[in-house]
Enzyme design. Structure first.
Site, PDB file in Angstrom:
ATOM      1  N   GLU A 137     -10.409  -3.065  15.209  1.00 38.61           N
ATOM      2  CA  GLU A 137      -9.323  -3.830  15.828  1.00 38.61           C
ATOM      3  C   GLU A 137      -8.870  -3.216  17.144  1.00 38.61           C
ATOM      4  OE1 GLU A 137      -7.098  -6.261  12.265  1.00 38.61           O
ATOM      5  OE2 GLU A 137      -6.276  -4.305  12.820  1.00 38.61           O
TER       6      GLU A 137
ATOM      7  N   HIS B 129      -5.282   0.049   1.274  1.00 33.99           N
ATOM      8  CA  HIS B 129      -5.723  -1.290   1.688  1.00 33.99           C
ATOM      9  C   HIS B 129      -6.863  -1.208   2.696  1.00 33.99           C
ATOM     10  CE1 HIS B 129      -3.265  -0.611   5.308  1.00 33.99           C
ATOM     11  NE2 HIS B 129      -3.853  -1.659   5.826  1.00 33.99           N
TER      12      HIS B 129
ATOM     13  N   ASP C 296       0.868  -1.180   0.000  1.00 31.62           N
ATOM     14  CA  ASP C 296       0.000   0.000   0.000  1.00 31.62           C
ATOM     15  C   ASP C 296       0.908   1.234   0.000  1.00 31.62           C
ATOM     16  OD1 ASP C 296      -1.700   2.107   0.474  1.00 31.62           O
ATOM     17  OD2 ASP C 296      -2.810   1.122   2.091  1.00 31.62           O
TER      18      ASP C 296
END
Length: 558
Positions: free
Chosen positions: A337, A487, A227
């Site tokens: 996350e 990404h 990326d």
């Protein structure tokens, strides 16, 4: 006198001094509590007990269609704790007296609807269930009640110009509860399905184990490194600010992976770099560092950041601090996350006060609307076969979970508005769960002939800034639809087409409240609740005429 938070627990057994179920010694033992659902008809030998209050109440909601929080006193009441004790004991006594009833939750709800809360009746303060963990957790109950009130009520200060009818509010509340119930049932089903899974040694994996082990795969590191928007932004920001931020400094790289950011920092002249990662990629990372010639500058430490801080596991002398914390902690929709809290713990523990900085130092979450009914229109003609009956299924599936996708700019139908900006040097953990107002304005082109804008989904993206005061150069990058894809792509929240999607005419806006917070079961997942309305603002009197309204509930999971 109303009970204070410090007084509430000692009153529970006052009216029964001989009761062996005294609650005077439970402080500090919350981890040992077992919560029996309020609708449990066999409290002597309960088949379902839970480690937390929230799970016990959720079980009552799912299995017995009983929402105890709906019958709790207002969280802002000065007598909340007394009234909550009474309500809990009323529930226990009623269920105890109706052990043979099949629909005890629904009957209990009907009973409580006409049952006043009397704190003058001393007998109602006597525990019906000995060692009742729910009575021991009134602080948690108050917090859950506040969360529910905040999620289901509109901020009066923000929308006082748009009074909703009682019917409209009731409809939205019912819809919200129905969708929450559907999601909760799905969650329980998934938990049951996953219950037998182990790590191969018979041990069940917790959320952290799964999260960190996922970063042991080479493919995820290749994806991140490839990326260019992401990796070159870090490289440019570090190298362009070598003199002002990195030369001769101590740098901490959290979630270091292959150590690419650590190597950038070493190349920028850092005196000492500490690279921390909790996946077994550290084995290859050490070889990468040594091969790059920075083995004497970069020290790799394996472990979880919080644990390393607690055990003094970092290579720092007593009193030594770090000058810069570099970390690529961002997830989908920025906060997925939930890695940022670990970085913030390090910031608050060992970053040099006043002169130290996070790098990047600022992040902003944005929202915009998209028109995209291709998923539905496809079924109108599939190899000359009418499969339009599939549209209802597709609509239900799309809105169930948030998606991660690249949204073409040509499908963006509104302006892009800021939801929240985090100053990474100052933000607190509480700010990572938020509920904020928003307003989206449709974007019409001169070619538009319908003068009507359909919003099929909301698009969440974020921008990152390396813009430290007195640094040499500011660098930033964006994950918005207007920029080259990364990404992270974009996170999309789909409206349920079967219930009607927001449709804006010229002069109308889509506005409401956007709630994003960590999932209660797995804090690394994200829950979204969007309360929305379409209508017209009247500038002359600041009034708002609402035409349609609704609520969007979805989640982002691994």
């Amino acid at each position: 006198m109303p009970l204070t938070k410090n007084e509430k627990d000692c009153t529970m057994s006052q009216s029964d001094d001989d009761d062996d179920g005294s609650f005077s010694d439970f402080e500090g033992e919350e981890e040992l509590l077992s919560f029996v659902p309020l609708c449990c008809q066999d409290t002597a030998s309960p088949t379902n007990v839970f480690p937390s209050l929230a799970e016990a109440l959720q079980y009552d909601l799912i299995q017995n269609n009983f929402d105890f929080l709906a019958f709790c006193p207002n969280a802002s009441s000065e007598e909340f704790f007394e009234e909550a004790i009474v309500r809990i004991n009323q529930c226990r006594q009623f269920v105890k007296n109706h052990q043979e009833e099949k629909n005890v939750g629904e009957i209990l709800a009907e009973y409580l609807s006409g049952q006043p809360v009397s704190i003058d009746d001393e007998s109602l303060f006597r525990p019906v269930l000995q060692d009742d963990a729910i009575l021991m957790s009134l602080d948690d109950l108050e917090a859950l009640k506040r969360e529910q009130d905040a999620a289901l009520s509109t901020n009066n200060d923000q929308v006082s110009a748009s009074p909703s009818s009682a019917t409209g509010e009731l409809k939205m509340r019912i819809e919200a509860l129905e969708e929450q119930l559907t999601r909760a049932k799905s969650c329980i089903a998934n938990l049951t399905k996953e219950d037998g899974k182990s790590d191969g040694n018979g041990e069940k994996q917790d959320n952290d184990t799964y999260y960190f082990s996922s970063y042991s795969h080479a493919s995820i590191h290749q994806t991140m490194l490839q990326d260019k928007i992401r990796t070159e932004a870090y490289q440019n920001a570090i190298m362009a600010n070598s003199k002002s931020l990195f030369e001769g400094k101590t740098v901490l790289d959290i979630g270091s992976g292959t150590c690419v950011l650590s190597i950038f920092a070493a190349k920028a002249g850092a005196r000492k770099v500490i690279a921390v990662d909790n996946s077994d990629i550290v084995r290859e990372a050490r070889e990468i560092v040594n091969a790059s010639g920075f083995g004497d500058i970069i020290t790799i430490v394996a472990g979880k950041m919080e644990t390393l801080l607690e055990t003094n596991g970092l290579p720092l002398e007593p009193g030594e601090t770090v000058d810069v914390i570099v970390s690529e902690w961002m997830g989908y929709a920025l906060l997925f996350e939930t890695m940022l809290p670990s970085v913030m713990v390090a910031r608050d523990s060992i970053m040099t006060p006043s002169s130290g900085t996070m790098f990047p130092n600022r992040s902003t979450i944005y929202l915009e609307g998209s028109t995209d009914n291709d998923h539905l229109n496809y079924w109108d003609d599939v190899y000359q076969i009418d499969m339009s009956v599939m549209k209802q299924r597709v609509g239900n599936e799309l809105c169930k979970d948030a998606s991660v996708e690249v949204v073409p700019m040509k499908k963006i139908a509104t302006d892009r508005v800021e939801l929240v900006t985090l100053d990474l040097n100052k933000c607190t953990d509480n700010q990572l769960d938020f509920d904020v107002p928003f307003q989206l304005n449709p974007v019409f082109t001169s070619e538009d002939t319908t003068a009507c804008c359909r919003i099929d989904k909301l698009v969440v993206s974020f921008d990152i800034d390396f813009d430290v005061p007195n640094a040499d150069k500011a660098v930033n990058f964006s994950t918005g639809c207007q920029s080259q894809p990364t990404h992270w792509k974009q996170t999309t929240l789909w409206f349920n087409s079967n219930k009607g999607v927001p449709t804006l005419k010229k002069g109308q806006v889509l506005r409401g409240h956007f709630n994003m917070e960590r999932n209660k079961v797995n804090p690394r997942d994200m829950d979204f609740c969007v309360r929305w309305e379409v209508g017209t603002e009247h500038e002359e009197d600041s009034q708002f005429t609402c035409e349609t309204e609704g609520i969007l509930l979805t989640k982002l999971t691994a």
